[in-house]
Design an enzyme around this catalytic site. Structure first.
Site, PDB file in Angstrom:
ATOM      1  N   SER A   1       1.628   3.173  -3.804  1.00 51.12           N
ATOM      2  CA  SER A   1       1.748   2.155  -2.758  1.00 51.12           C
ATOM      3  C   SER A   1       3.203   1.682  -2.605  1.00 51.12           C
ATOM      4  O   SER A   1       3.905   1.467  -3.590  1.00 51.12           O
ATOM      5  CB  SER A   1       0.865   0.962  -3.125  1.00 51.12           C
TER       6      SER A   1
ATOM      7  N   ASN B   1      -3.826  -4.810  -5.782  1.00 50.42           N
ATOM      8  CA  ASN B   1      -2.507  -4.957  -6.393  1.00 50.42           C
ATOM      9  C   ASN B   1      -2.469  -6.330  -7.050  1.00 50.42           C
ATOM     10  O   ASN B   1      -2.109  -7.320  -6.425  1.00 50.42           O
ATOM     11  CB  ASN B   1      -1.424  -4.798  -5.324  1.00 50.42           C
TER      12      ASN B   1
ATOM     13  N   GLY C   1       5.767   7.854  -6.716  1.00 47.31           N
ATOM     14  CA  GLY C   1       6.474   6.862  -5.908  1.00 47.31           C
ATOM     15  C   GLY C   1       7.921   7.218  -5.683  1.00 47.31           C
ATOM     16  O   GLY C   1       8.285   7.966  -4.775  1.00 47.31           O
TER      17      GLY C   1
ATOM     18  N   LYS D   1       0.962   1.012   1.678  1.00 47.21           N
ATOM     19  CA  LYS D   1       1.731  -0.150   1.224  1.00 47.21           C
ATOM     20  C   LYS D   1       0.804  -1.368   1.149  1.00 47.21           C
ATOM     21  O   LYS D   1      -0.026  -1.561   2.027  1.00 47.21           O
ATOM     22  CB  LYS D   1       2.863  -0.409   2.227  1.00 47.21           C
TER      23      LYS D   1
ATOM     24  N   CYS E   1       1.941  -7.049  -8.712  1.00 47.37           N
ATOM     25  CA  CYS E   1       3.263  -6.965  -8.086  1.00 47.37           C
ATOM     26  C   CYS E   1       4.185  -8.000  -8.718  1.00 47.37           C
ATOM     27  O   CYS E   1       3.874  -9.189  -8.729  1.00 47.37           O
ATOM     28  CB  CYS E   1       3.184  -7.204  -6.585  1.00 47.37           C
TER      29      CYS E   1
ATOM     30  N   ASN F   1      13.501  -2.565  -7.314  1.00 48.91           N
ATOM     31  CA  ASN F   1      13.231  -3.015  -5.957  1.00 48.91           C
ATOM     32  C   ASN F   1      12.652  -4.416  -5.993  1.00 48.91           C
ATOM     33  O   ASN F   1      11.955  -4.793  -6.935  1.00 48.91           O
ATOM     34  CB  ASN F   1      12.286  -2.055  -5.222  1.00 48.91           C
ATOM     35  N   ALA F   2      12.999  -5.162  -4.956  1.00 49.57           N
ATOM     36  CA  ALA F   2      12.369  -6.462  -4.722  1.00 49.57           C
ATOM     37  C   ALA F   2      12.150  -6.543  -3.217  1.00 49.57           C
ATOM     38  O   ALA F   2      12.812  -7.287  -2.507  1.00 49.57           O
ATOM     39  CB  ALA F   2      13.243  -7.603  -5.219  1.00 49.57           C
TER      40      ALA F   2
ATOM     41  N   GLY G   1       4.147   6.213 -12.601  1.00 46.47           N
ATOM     42  CA  GLY G   1       5.394   5.701 -13.152  1.00 46.47           C
ATOM     43  C   GLY G   1       6.316   6.845 -13.521  1.00 46.47           C
ATOM     44  O   GLY G   1       6.084   7.541 -14.510  1.00 46.47           O
ATOM     45  N   GLY G   2       7.328   7.086 -12.706  1.00 44.97           N
ATOM     46  CA  GLY G   2       8.346   8.066 -13.035  1.00 44.97           C
ATOM     47  C   GLY G   2       7.954   9.518 -12.870  1.00 44.97           C
ATOM     48  O   GLY G   2       8.673  10.406 -13.332  1.00 44.97           O
TER      49      GLY G   2
HETATM   50  C1  LIG Z   1      10.349   0.376  -2.949  1.00 40.41           C
HETATM   51  C2  LIG Z   1       9.056   0.204  -3.686  1.00 40.41           C
HETATM   52  C3  LIG Z   1       8.036  -0.553  -3.112  1.00 40.41           C
HETATM   53  C4  LIG Z   1       6.830  -0.730  -3.792  1.00 40.41           C
HETATM   54  N1  LIG Z   1       5.826  -1.452  -3.199  1.00 40.41           N
HETATM   55  C5  LIG Z   1       4.629  -1.573  -3.830  1.00 40.41           C
HETATM   56  C6  LIG Z   1       3.538  -2.255  -3.208  1.00 40.41           C
HETATM   57  O1  LIG Z   1       3.634  -2.728  -2.084  1.00 40.41           O
HETATM   58  N2  LIG Z   1       2.374  -2.332  -3.885  1.00 40.41           N
HETATM   59  C7  LIG Z   1       2.192  -1.789  -5.132  1.00 40.41           C
HETATM   60  O2  LIG Z   1       1.101  -1.871  -5.682  1.00 40.41           O
HETATM   61  N3  LIG Z   1       3.207  -1.129  -5.732  1.00 40.41           N
HETATM   62  C8  LIG Z   1       4.406  -1.001  -5.117  1.00 40.41           C
HETATM   63  N4  LIG Z   1       5.431  -0.318  -5.734  1.00 40.41           N
HETATM   64  C9  LIG Z   1       5.217   0.255  -7.077  1.00 40.41           C
HETATM   65  C10 LIG Z   1       4.821   1.707  -6.980  1.00 40.41           C
HETATM   66  O3  LIG Z   1       3.609   1.856  -6.287  1.00 40.41           O
HETATM   67  C11 LIG Z   1       4.695   2.322  -8.388  1.00 40.41           C
HETATM   68  O4  LIG Z   1       3.688   1.636  -9.079  1.00 40.41           O
HETATM   69  C12 LIG Z   1       5.979   2.241  -9.187  1.00 40.41           C
HETATM   70  O5  LIG Z   1       7.085   2.440  -8.360  1.00 40.41           O
HETATM   71  C13 LIG Z   1       6.022   3.237 -10.348  1.00 40.41           C
HETATM   72  O6  LIG Z   1       5.931   4.560  -9.912  1.00 40.41           O
HETATM   73  P1  LIG Z   1       7.219   5.503  -9.628  1.00 40.41           P
HETATM   74  O7  LIG Z   1       8.090   5.451 -10.827  1.00 40.41           O
HETATM   75  O8  LIG Z   1       6.642   6.849  -9.341  1.00 40.41           O
HETATM   76  O9  LIG Z   1       7.894   4.908  -8.425  1.00 40.41           O
HETATM   77  C14 LIG Z   1       6.649  -0.136  -5.070  1.00 40.41           C
HETATM   78  C15 LIG Z   1       7.666   0.630  -5.631  1.00 40.41           C
HETATM   79  C16 LIG Z   1       8.868   0.809  -4.958  1.00 40.41           C
HETATM   80  C17 LIG Z   1       9.937   1.623  -5.593  1.00 40.41           C
END
Ligand SMILES: Cc1cc2nc3c(=O)[nH]c(=O)nc-3n(C[C@H](O)[C@H](O)[C@H](O)COP(=O)(O)O)c2cc1C
Ligand SMILES: Cc1cc2nc3c(=O)[nH]c(=O)nc-3n(C[C@H](O)[C@H](O)[C@H](O)COP(=O)(O)OP(=O)(O)OC[C@H]3O[C@@H](n4cnc5c(N)ncnc54)[C@H](O)[C@@H]3O)c2cc1C
Ligand code: FES
Lengths: 281, 308
Positions: free
Chosen positions: B23, B126, B264, B45, B129, B69-70, B242-243
């Site tokens: 997401s 979610n 992600g 999202k 967050c 990210n924020a 995650g990663g």
């Molecule tokens: C830019 C960005 C926006 C994200 N927005 C959300 C979100 O809206 N809802 C959510 O549950 N996770 C959100 N995440 C978290 C990702 O879904 C994921 O759990 C996290 O990034 C770890 O996976 P990754 O290392 O593959 O990115 C966001 C991550 C990023 C980088």
């Protein structure tokens, strides 16, 4: 072994054409243009060369020693030539990513994603164009100047810089048939007040149908004011920190003025080119 | 394309393959790059009920091996979801997973009921967050608040309900069990880890919001650990996140006990990565002569004395 440019090909839905592609390009040259800027020329596959002036690419920058740029870095297209299979970027070395770009040598590889975003529009009734740009913003306007020449527009380019010798691309714009005016900080000719006089004189002579600019807040405010007073439209290419470059993450938003109030738009998707009067400095 | 059967079961759902987006890192814009029906599912999202502007910029910054990210969940609200997003995503075969969040239990429950619509295959809650409450606080930080929110959501929907957990909690197993006991059909491990970065020249945080969520390869060991812990402690399926960027990453999560994975940040580096992972996983299955991914899911061989 000689490397050749290629796209990372993936299946598309039936009937859908990829809007952009991830491609491996081969570095042809990567030369300093002056102290601050470098011109990177790549051999690129045809799939990424259907570009519009004002669009950009996301470059996966190599790691310079001791630094680790992770996200791609956005760069405006400085030049593209589908026949020659070439793509060019003009960049300023600013931090880890661009320092990484500076390490590229002829024959090396660079992964690029693009072309991305919405480029400049050039409606038929915009015949007399005034480009005003500063620093690396000139890179963004270079392909616009070429397109303007090809469609027979009259073009004036005001190139602003700290010192006259740093006003890049003067020859390039002249080569595209533009009348070039160099203004700089050392003699005060680049202040908004000085530019206002210069531009108003041209408006009075009926020689400005539209403005094009990029980046600088001071230039934006000046052109918005002149545009409003004299009813002259225009476009601006804007920047914002990015992650995906495709419209997915919402990292790159900026506020814009719309009829109903202030809205947030993604620079990578709705932009990077926006109507001048809607932009907020 | 390989002919291997990559299908996986997530409770009552069957996915054509275990690769889906995380997401917030996925939207219709990715259809410009590859055929989104190659994916096992589509996870949108996070949406909230009302409209929200999101956080100030810079909303992202990059780090060695990852990013912060924020973004802050800018949302166009429930009406935009119903009228624009849902019809668009119904055009695909891949099941649609809608991520929802809220500040209060009542709002969360109401949104859960409102998005339980035909065309939605599952709801991802979610509850983790780190960017919408101060100091990364979230329901999934504690077992009691997790239990409470999942119980309320469960009462509002018959759709499969996934709980997205946080690596920021000190009690991941108790939180996971609280989610399972209160009606979760699957767990997603995990959301981002709360982090921070400072520009030493200006002494200001590199994110407009001060703190933010860390993602990318650097957080993979944490998410993998949590996936293993939750898969071991719960009976519902776990979705690793995650990663993940390579085939080996996918396999690691499956071996640790994940039934599927979410990708992600890797999509930001290479937007074609998920399409490649699906193809590579198929090739790998064939080369290994495996008939089903169930043969490797949870197959981790722990050292003697370690409960597997
Ligand atoms: C830019 C960005 C926006 C994200 N927005 C959300 C979100 O809206 N809802 C959510 O549950 N996770 C959100 N995440 C978290 C990702 O879904 C994921 O759990 C996290 O990034 C770890 O996976 P990754 O290392 O593959 O990115 C966001 C991550 C990023 C980088
Ligand atoms: C659409 C677009 C087109 C661009 N075109 C060009 C171009 O043609 N030539 C060029 O030299 N630069 C261009 N830029 C700016 C370029 O992307 C940044 O200079 C680059 O990302 C800096 O990366 P770095 O790792 O070298 O420096 P970092 O250490 O990451 O940053 C150095 C400085 O640049 C700023 N910065 C970082 N990323 C961005 C960004 N995405 N936008 C604006 N500022 C940023 C940082 O805040 C910091 O002050 C463009 C930016 C955008 C958004
Ligand atoms: S950079 Fe991701 S939406 Fe613009």
């Amino acid at each position: 072994m000689t490397l050749s440019p290629s796209v990372l090909s993936v299946p598309m839905a039936p009937g859908v054409l990829p809007r952009c592609a991830e491609a491996r390009c081969v570095v042809r040259s990567n030369l300093p243009v002056n102290g601050e800027y470098r011109l990177l020329t790549l051999d690129a596959p045809p799939e990424v060369l259907d570009c519009q002036p004002g669009q950009f690419f996301q470059l996966l920058c190599p790691e310079p020693e001791g630094e680790h740029p992770f996200l791609r870095r956005p760069m405006s297209i400085y030049g593209y030539d589908a026949e020659a299979g070439q793509l060019q970027f003009l960049y300023k070395v600013a931090g880890a990513g661009t320092r990484g770009l500076a390490t590229l040598r002829p024959g090396g590889m660079l992964n690029v994603l693009g072309p991305l975003g919405q480029g400049f529009s050039m409606p038929q009734h915009w015949q007399d164009l005034l480009l005003v740009a500063r620093g690396v913003g000139l890179a963004t306007l270079a392909p616009l100047a070429r397109a303007a020449q090809r469609s027979g527009r009259r073009l004036t380019a005001i190139c602003s810089a700290r010192r006259p010798e740093l006003a890049m691309s003067v020859d390039l714009f002249r080569g595209y048939g533009a009348e070039v005016i160099v203004v700089h900080d050392e003699d005060g000719s680049s202040t908004p007040e000085a530019l206002r006089g210069l531009i108003e004189a041209r408006i009075a002579a009926g020689r400005v149908d539209a403005f094009y600019t990029c980046g600088s807040s001071r230039l934006l405010r000046l052109l918005q004011d002149l545009g409003q007073r004299h009813g002259i439209p225009g476009e601006i290419a804007m920047e914002q920190q990015m992650a995906c470059g495709l419209g997915m993450c919402q990292a790159c938003v900026r506020p814009f003025r719309e009829e109903g109030g202030i809205v947030q738009r993604r620079v990578c998707r709705e932009g990077p080119v926006f109507p001048l009067l809607e932009a907020i400095a | 394309m390989s002919a291997a059967d990559l299908s996986v079961r997530l409770g009552a759902m069957t996915l054509a393959n275990p690769i889906m987006p995380a997401s917030g890192t996925f939207s219709e814009d990715l259809a410009d790059v590859f055929d989104l029906d190659l994916l096992g599912a589509h996870v949108l999202k996070t949406i909230m009920r009302g409209t929200r502007a999101g956080n100030p910029v810079p909303r992202v910054c990059d780090l060695q091996g990852g990013m912060l990210n924020a973004i802050g969940i800018p949302s166009k609200g429930i009406e935009d979801f119903r009228s624009r997003m849902l019809p668009y995503w119904q055009g695909y075969r891949a099941p649609l997973v809608v991520s929802i969040s809220a500040h209060t239990l009542d709002e969360f429950a109401r949104l859960c009921a409102e998005v339980s619509l035909p065309g939605v295959a599952a709801i991802e809650a979610n509850i983790s967050c780190p960017n919408i409450e101060a100091d990364g606080n979230a329901f999934a930080m504690r077992p009691d608040t997790t239990a409470e929110v999942m119980r309320r959501l469960r009462a509002e929907t018959d759709l499969p309900l996934w709980a997205k957990l946080t690596p920021n909690t000190g009690e991941p197993v108790a939180v996971a069990q609280a989610a399972e006991a209160n009606g979760a059909d699957a767990l997603v491990t995990a959301n981002t880890a709360l982090g921070m970065a400072i520009d030493v020249r200006t002494r200001r945080p590199r994110l407009g919001n001060g703190m933010g969520g860390m993602s990318g390869p650097a957080v993979k060991p944490i998410a993998l650990r949590m996936t293993y812990q939750c898969a071991r402690a719960c009976t519902i399926p776990v979705i690793g996140c995650g990663g993940i960027a390579t085939l080996d990453d996918v396999l690691e999560f499956l071996i640790a006990g994940a039934s599927a994975v979410q990708v992600g940040t890797a999509t930001f580096q290479s937007p074609t990565v998920m399409a490649r992972l699906v193809a590579e996983l198929g090739d790998w299955m064939q080369a290994q002569g495996l008939a089903s991914l169930s043969e490797i899911i949870g197959s981790v061989e722990m050292p003697e004395g370690e409960a597997a």
